[in-house]
Write a protein that holds these residues in place. Structure first.
Motif, PDB file in Angstrom:
ATOM      1  N   GLN A   1      29.033  34.786  31.441  1.00  0.00           N
ATOM      2  CA  GLN A   1      30.392  35.330  31.443  1.00  0.00           C
ATOM      3  C   GLN A   1      31.298  34.540  32.367  1.00  0.00           C
ATOM      4  O   GLN A   1      32.457  34.272  32.039  1.00  0.00           O
TER       5      GLN A   1
ATOM      6  N   SER B   1      34.729  32.786  31.374  1.00  0.00           N
ATOM      7  CA  SER B   1      35.952  33.254  32.021  1.00  0.00           C
ATOM      8  C   SER B   1      36.678  32.143  32.766  1.00  0.00           C
ATOM      9  O   SER B   1      37.910  32.174  32.885  1.00  0.00           O
TER      10      SER B   1
ATOM     11  N   LYS C   1      38.897  30.719  30.261  1.00  0.00           N
ATOM     12  CA  LYS C   1      39.964  31.657  29.938  1.00  0.00           C
ATOM     13  C   LYS C   1      41.010  31.717  31.041  1.00  0.00           C
ATOM     14  O   LYS C   1      42.211  31.893  30.782  1.00  0.00           O
ATOM     15  N   GLU C   2      40.565  31.556  32.302  1.00  0.00           N
ATOM     16  CA  GLU C   2      41.486  31.609  33.437  1.00  0.00           C
ATOM     17  C   GLU C   2      42.178  30.269  33.679  1.00  0.00           C
ATOM     18  O   GLU C   2      43.021  30.165  34.567  1.00  0.00           O
TER      19      GLU C   2
ATOM     20  N   THR D   1      29.282  41.695  34.294  1.00  0.00           N
ATOM     21  CA  THR D   1      30.347  41.103  33.487  1.00  0.00           C
ATOM     22  C   THR D   1      31.675  41.165  34.210  1.00  0.00           C
ATOM     23  O   THR D   1      32.417  40.169  34.275  1.00  0.00           O
ATOM     24  N   GLU D   2      31.994  42.331  34.790  1.00  0.00           N
ATOM     25  CA  GLU D   2      33.282  42.424  35.488  1.00  0.00           C
ATOM     26  C   GLU D   2      33.307  41.554  36.739  1.00  0.00           C
ATOM     27  O   GLU D   2      34.287  40.869  37.015  1.00  0.00           O
TER      28      GLU D   2
ATOM     29  N   LYS E   1      34.000  38.009  35.736  1.00  0.00           N
ATOM     30  CA  LYS E   1      35.396  37.765  35.361  1.00  0.00           C
ATOM     31  C   LYS E   1      36.279  37.630  36.601  1.00  0.00           C
ATOM     32  O   LYS E   1      37.144  36.741  36.677  1.00  0.00           O
TER      33      LYS E   1
END
Length: 399
Positions: free
Chosen positions: A17, A21, A24-25, A298-299, A302
């Motif tokens: 993840q 991420s 994505k970031e 997962t959190e 992220k």
């Protein structure tokens, strides 16, 4: 000019993840995901359930496919990291080679807690953490064979259910006075004991294992008092321990997990961490907690990725967990530690669906929802809002 390189140590849920991420970031440099298994990063919860039962292949458990990593320019490196040189910003690999990093994330996960008894090294004695572990168990798990599970937590119960579905005779041994003693109310423990016994599993509580006997492979499990139980295979599931050795050797603060702040930063703010290896302070519960949970991993991943990209985000999601056994889906919202009262919706002595709501000082702090997805969603939302709830309404909420 060399591109900045982010290296992630550990290629399970948190690592996979975090790599995704980062892109994505907006991380534009290199991303290297280092894992010590040759397979693509895969989901671990199904190992003791659908994968052990032979219902899914390892490819089907992949968190993302190979094309995703190629498209996102994420390099997968099959290697073992031996040490972290913070001064030189390098990792030393098991091959003796060094791997430079500009940003570093530790997602080293956890390992099964070992049972220190004679005979634990015999063949067909297994722990359950990797796909290879499951493949070893399945190679022995034929119909009619005798399996002994040591440990009555979620993994032990899930493994027992899967082996029973494969046609084995299963005995489950729990040292405590009830299964799931550390994590559920007695009423929930009694429910799962009833279900498993109805399915033909011999559950024994207060059962202390003192040794395993066999020639080259295990043949018997010996209890205190001298009783022995025949065994063609033994699976030990007595909890996990965080993999913190790399972090500790590098001088990072460790206390039953790598300590992280709300942004996923370790005691070295240039290094982040996520997943089972971490421990964080959760204001709602007023203490530091190590969460052994895919949603939490997962959190955290992220948030840690955002931190590496210079953004300010904080871990805030409510902890939640799940377990699948037979036709039962247990979904847990929140943490019930320190509860002083419960309210039941449904009859756990008779039904196959019910909810156990946990309270502390008249405030709902958690809920165990068995085959009640709507009540699970309600419980998550209620806990997230932190709004008071009329306890008298809960018993009839789903009726």
């Amino acid at each position: 000019m060399t591109e900045p390189r982010a290296v992630i140590v550990g290629a399970s849920h948190a690592g996979a993840q975090l790599a995704a991420s980062l892109r994505k970031e907006g991380w534009a440099g290199e991303v290297v995901l280092v894992g010590d298994e040759s397979a693509l990063p895969y989901q671990r919860p199904p190992l003791s359930k659908a994968y052990l039962a032979g219902q899914h292949t390892l490819d089907e458990l992949a968190i993302r496919n190979a094309q995703f990593y190629a498209k996102q320019r994420i390099e997968l490196l099959d290697a073992r990291v031996e040490s972290i040189d913070r001064d030189r910003s390098e990792l030393v690999l098991g091959t003796g080679e060094s791997l430079r990093f500009d940003s570093l994330a530790l997602c080293t996960g956890s390992r099964p807690r070992r049972l220190p008894i004679p005979g634990a090294e015999l063949q067909h004695v297994s722990y359950l953490r990797t796909a290879a572990d499951v493949e070893g168990i399945r190679a022995v798990a034929g119909p009619g064979r005798q399996a002994v599970i040591i440990g009555g937590g979620y993994v032990g119960l899930e493994c027992a259910a899967s082996l029973r579905n494969l046609g084995l005779e299963v005995t489950l041994l729990e040292a405590a006075e009830r299964v799931l003693e550390r994590v559920t109310a007695p009423e929930v423990s009694a429910f799962f004991t009833r279900i498993h016994r109805d399915e033909g599993i011999d559950i024994r509580t207060g059962a202390l294992v003192v040794g395993l006997i066999g020639d080259t492979r295990v043949r018997e499990v010996v209890l205190t008092g001298g009783e022995s139980i025949p065994a063609d295979l033994v699976v030990i599931g007595i909890g996990i321990e965080p993999n913190t050795e790399l972090a500790a050797a590098a001088g990072l603060k460790v206390d039953d997990g790598v300590l992280i702040d709300p942004r996923g930063r370790t005691s070295d703010p240039a290094i982040v961490a996520a997943g089972d290896c971490t421990r964080q302070y959760i204001p709602r519960y007023g203490r530091k907690i190590r969460l052994e949970s895919v949603p939490s991993a997962t959190e955290q991943a992220k948030i840690a990725a955002a931190t590496l990209c210079g953004k300010t985000k904080e871990i805030s999601a409510l902890p939640w967990f799940w377990s699948d056994q037979y036709d039962l889906k247990l979904q847990i919202a929140g943490l019930n530690a320190g509860y002083d009262d419960i309210i039941l919706n449904g009859d756990p002595t008779r039904d196959r669906d019910f909810v156990c709501y946990y309270f502390r000082d008249n405030e709902m702090i958690a809920a165990d929802c068995i085959n009640r997805p709507r009540d699970f969603i309600f419980s998550k939302q209620t806990l997230a809002r932190g709004t008071p709830i009329d306890q008298a309404e809960l018993a009839g909420l789903s009726n």
